[in-house]
Design a protein around this motif. Structure first.
Motif, PDB file in Angstrom:
ATOM      1  N   ALA A 109     -11.194 -14.270   2.594  1.00 15.19           N
ATOM      2  CA  ALA A 109     -10.835 -12.863   2.482  1.00 15.19           C
ATOM      3  C   ALA A 109     -12.109 -12.031   2.369  1.00 15.19           C
ATOM      4  CB  ALA A 109      -9.954 -12.644   1.256  1.00 15.19           C
ATOM      5  N   VAL A 110     -12.267 -11.059   3.247  1.00 13.18           N
ATOM      6  CA  VAL A 110     -13.414 -10.151   3.195  1.00 13.18           C
ATOM      7  C   VAL A 110     -12.926  -8.844   2.573  1.00 13.18           C
ATOM      8  CG1 VAL A 110     -15.132  -8.892   4.527  1.00 13.18           C
ATOM      9  CG2 VAL A 110     -14.519 -11.228   5.169  1.00 13.18           C
ATOM     10  N   VAL A 111     -13.490  -8.507   1.424  1.00 11.17           N
ATOM     11  CA  VAL A 111     -13.034  -7.351   0.654  1.00 11.17           C
ATOM     12  C   VAL A 111     -13.903  -6.150   1.007  1.00 11.17           C
ATOM     13  CG1 VAL A 111     -12.570  -6.446  -1.646  1.00 11.17           C
ATOM     14  CG2 VAL A 111     -12.322  -8.909  -1.199  1.00 11.17           C
ATOM     15  N   VAL A 112     -13.268  -5.078   1.486  1.00 11.29           N
ATOM     16  CA  VAL A 112     -13.992  -3.884   1.927  1.00 11.29           C
ATOM     17  C   VAL A 112     -13.265  -2.650   1.417  1.00 11.29           C
ATOM     18  CG1 VAL A 112     -15.135  -2.764   3.868  1.00 11.29           C
ATOM     19  CG2 VAL A 112     -14.402  -5.143   4.090  1.00 11.29           C
ATOM     20  N   MET A 113     -13.907  -1.907   0.549  1.00 10.88           N
ATOM     21  CA  MET A 113     -13.332  -0.662   0.053  1.00 10.88           C
ATOM     22  C   MET A 113     -13.347   0.373   1.174  1.00 10.88           C
ATOM     23  SD  MET A 113     -12.167   1.007  -2.622  1.00 10.88           S
ATOM     24  CE  MET A 113     -11.936   2.725  -3.120  1.00 10.88           C
ATOM     25  N   ASN A 114     -12.169   0.919   1.502  1.00  9.70           N
ATOM     26  CA  ASN A 114     -12.036   1.873   2.610  1.00  9.70           C
ATOM     27  C   ASN A 114     -12.540   1.218   3.902  1.00  9.70           C
ATOM     28  OD1 ASN A 114     -11.452   4.217   4.011  1.00  9.70           O
ATOM     29  ND2 ASN A 114     -13.358   5.235   3.435  1.00  9.70           N
ATOM     30  N   ALA A 115     -11.915   0.122   4.244  1.00 10.30           N
ATOM     31  CA  ALA A 115     -12.365  -0.729   5.355  1.00 10.30           C
ATOM     32  C   ALA A 115     -12.563   0.011   6.675  1.00 10.30           C
ATOM     33  CB  ALA A 115     -11.394  -1.892   5.543  1.00 10.30           C
ATOM     34  N   PRO A 116     -11.709   0.956   7.075  1.00 15.49           N
ATOM     35  CA  PRO A 116     -11.915   1.595   8.377  1.00 15.49           C
ATOM     36  C   PRO A 116     -13.289   2.231   8.549  1.00 15.49           C
ATOM     37  CG  PRO A 116      -9.706   2.044   7.598  1.00 15.49           C
ATOM     38  CD  PRO A 116     -10.429   1.389   6.464  1.00 15.49           C
ATOM     39  N   TYR A 117     -13.867   2.753   7.461  1.00 18.29           N
ATOM     40  CA  TYR A 117     -15.189   3.369   7.595  1.00 18.29           C
ATOM     41  C   TYR A 117     -16.253   2.314   7.882  1.00 18.29           C
ATOM     42  CZ  TYR A 117     -19.611   5.577   6.614  1.00 18.29           C
ATOM     43  OH  TYR A 117     -20.908   5.999   6.733  1.00 18.29           O
ATOM     44  N   ASP A 118     -16.413   1.340   6.983  1.00 15.52           N
ATOM     45  CA  ASP A 118     -17.484   0.357   7.141  1.00 15.52           C
ATOM     46  C   ASP A 118     -17.338  -0.435   8.437  1.00 15.52           C
ATOM     47  OD1 ASP A 118     -19.081  -0.141   4.234  1.00 15.52           O
ATOM     48  OD2 ASP A 118     -17.156   0.871   4.111  1.00 15.52           O
ATOM     49  N   LEU A 119     -16.119  -0.803   8.771  1.00 20.54           N
ATOM     50  CA  LEU A 119     -15.918  -1.599   9.982  1.00 20.54           C
ATOM     51  C   LEU A 119     -16.170  -0.773  11.237  1.00 20.54           C
ATOM     52  CD1 LEU A 119     -12.779  -3.665   8.918  1.00 20.54           C
ATOM     53  CD2 LEU A 119     -15.148  -4.460   9.061  1.00 20.54           C
ATOM     54  N   ALA A 120     -15.805   0.502  11.211  1.00 18.69           N
ATOM     55  CA  ALA A 120     -16.080   1.368  12.368  1.00 18.69           C
ATOM     56  C   ALA A 120     -17.576   1.544  12.565  1.00 18.69           C
ATOM     57  CB  ALA A 120     -15.390   2.714  12.208  1.00 18.69           C
ATOM     58  N   VAL A 121     -18.314   1.717  11.455  1.00 19.18           N
ATOM     59  CA  VAL A 121     -19.771   1.849  11.557  1.00 19.18           C
ATOM     60  C   VAL A 121     -20.370   0.575  12.142  1.00 19.18           C
ATOM     61  CG1 VAL A 121     -21.919   2.080  10.259  1.00 19.18           C
ATOM     62  CG2 VAL A 121     -19.957   3.520   9.683  1.00 19.18           C
ATOM     63  N   LEU A 122     -19.934  -0.572  11.632  1.00 18.98           N
ATOM     64  CA  LEU A 122     -20.484  -1.836  12.120  1.00 18.98           C
ATOM     65  C   LEU A 122     -20.125  -2.070  13.584  1.00 18.98           C
ATOM     66  CD1 LEU A 122     -22.070  -4.385  11.524  1.00 18.98           C
ATOM     67  CD2 LEU A 122     -19.954  -5.429  10.672  1.00 18.98           C
ATOM     68  N   ARG A 123     -18.922  -1.721  13.973  1.00 14.80           N
ATOM     69  CA  ARG A 123     -18.545  -1.870  15.381  1.00 14.80           C
ATOM     70  C   ARG A 123     -19.393  -0.957  16.264  1.00 14.80           C
ATOM     71  NH1 ARG A 123     -12.440  -0.717  17.175  1.00 14.80           N
ATOM     72  NH2 ARG A 123     -13.059   1.374  16.506  1.00 14.80           N
ATOM     73  N   GLY A 124     -19.662   0.247  15.792  1.00 14.54           N
ATOM     74  CA  GLY A 124     -20.524   1.149  16.552  1.00 14.54           C
ATOM     75  C   GLY A 124     -21.920   0.583  16.719  1.00 14.54           C
ATOM     76  N   GLU A 125     -22.444  -0.050  15.670  1.00 14.85           N
ATOM     77  CA  GLU A 125     -23.764  -0.671  15.756  1.00 14.85           C
ATOM     78  C   GLU A 125     -23.734  -1.859  16.716  1.00 14.85           C
ATOM     79  OE1 GLU A 125     -26.280   0.871  14.710  1.00 14.85           O
ATOM     80  OE2 GLU A 125     -26.521   0.892  12.533  1.00 14.85           O
ATOM     81  N   ALA A 126     -22.669  -2.631  16.677  1.00 19.59           N
ATOM     82  CA  ALA A 126     -22.536  -3.756  17.604  1.00 19.59           C
ATOM     83  C   ALA A 126     -22.550  -3.265  19.049  1.00 19.59           C
ATOM     84  CB  ALA A 126     -21.256  -4.536  17.309  1.00 19.59           C
TER      85      ALA A 126
END
Length: 239
Positions: A109-126
């Motif tokens: 389980a990967v725990v991310v507070m307000n996941a859409p923000y951090d994951l969107a940023v990381l996807r943009g960097e990818a």
């Protein structure tokens, strides 16, 4: 739409909060994910089978752009400091993506507070560096869970606020590693306080998708009742 309510659930064996969990957090150049670059990142692993847990992996990144003063005041990392001490962004993003991919593949389980923000940023960097972005699953998002289990509580729901609710110590708010660890600890507290949340990680991931959609629909309806007829709230989760 109406997803399965919390009171319809029952504790199950193999709960995510008693197995390997990995907190993930980013500090960035902007609050807008479409333009944000990573300045620092952390993965904090909490594993009941590891006597050295929690284990921390951190990245300080030179984002390749100026870091606005308003975000420097949040995380304390200046453009000059990042340029002098930070890792090349493409290299750091590649390492972070590889580490996260291993966790997703393992089923942790990967725990991310307000996941859409951090994951969107990381996807943009990818996308920026031509790197593959993994399917982000399973995710535990303390914010989505908090809105589901304590819907009518007044006040803000930022990570420091949830730490206060659950008695979690957060010594350095807006630093990636402390925030990542605190997110795991808050999520663990939620699971202990609400046994209905105790289930395998992939199951609660699926439930959160429905909960987030319902929460967005409710908030959108509220805004429109307040006269904001064109209000649209995105219910996609975790991205």
């Amino acid at each position: 739409m109406e997803s399965e309510a919390l009171f319809d659930l029952h504790p199950a064996s193999g709960s995510w909060h008693r197995q390997r969990r990995v907190g993930f957090d980013l500090e960035t150049t902007s609050r807008f994910p479409s333009e944000a670059r990573i300045v620092s990142a952390a993965l904090v692993t909490c594993d009941p089978d590891d006597s050295a847990s929690p284990r921390v992996r951190e990245w300080l990144v030179d984002p390749g752009v100026e870091i606005p003063q308003e975000t420097v005041e949040i995380h304390g990392i200046s453009t000059e400091y990042a340029r002098e001490h930070g890792q090349d962004a493409a290299e750091a993003v590649a390492e972070l993506l590889a580490a996260l991919t291993r966790e997703f593949v393992s089923g942790a389980a990967v725990v991310v507070m307000n996941a859409p923000y951090d994951l969107a940023v990381l996807r943009g960097e990818a996308d920026r560096y031509g790197l593959e972005f993994p399917t982000p699953k399973p995710i535990i998002d303390p914010l989505v869970i908090d809105k589901q289990v304590d819907k009518y509580r007044r006040g803000k729901r930022r990570l420091p606020d949830l730490c206060g609710v659950h008695g979690v110590q957060l010594a350095e708010a807006h630093s990636a590693a402390p925030d990542a660890l605190a997110a795991v600890q808050v999520a663990d507290c939620q699971a202990e306080k609400y046994p209905e949340l105790q289930m395998p990680a992939h199951e609660i991931h699926a439930l959160q998708m429905g909960w987030k959609a319902d929460q967005a629909e409710d908030f959108q309806a509220y805004l429109r009742k307040q006269g904001k007829a064109d209000a649209v709230i995105d219910g996609a989760w975790p991205l």
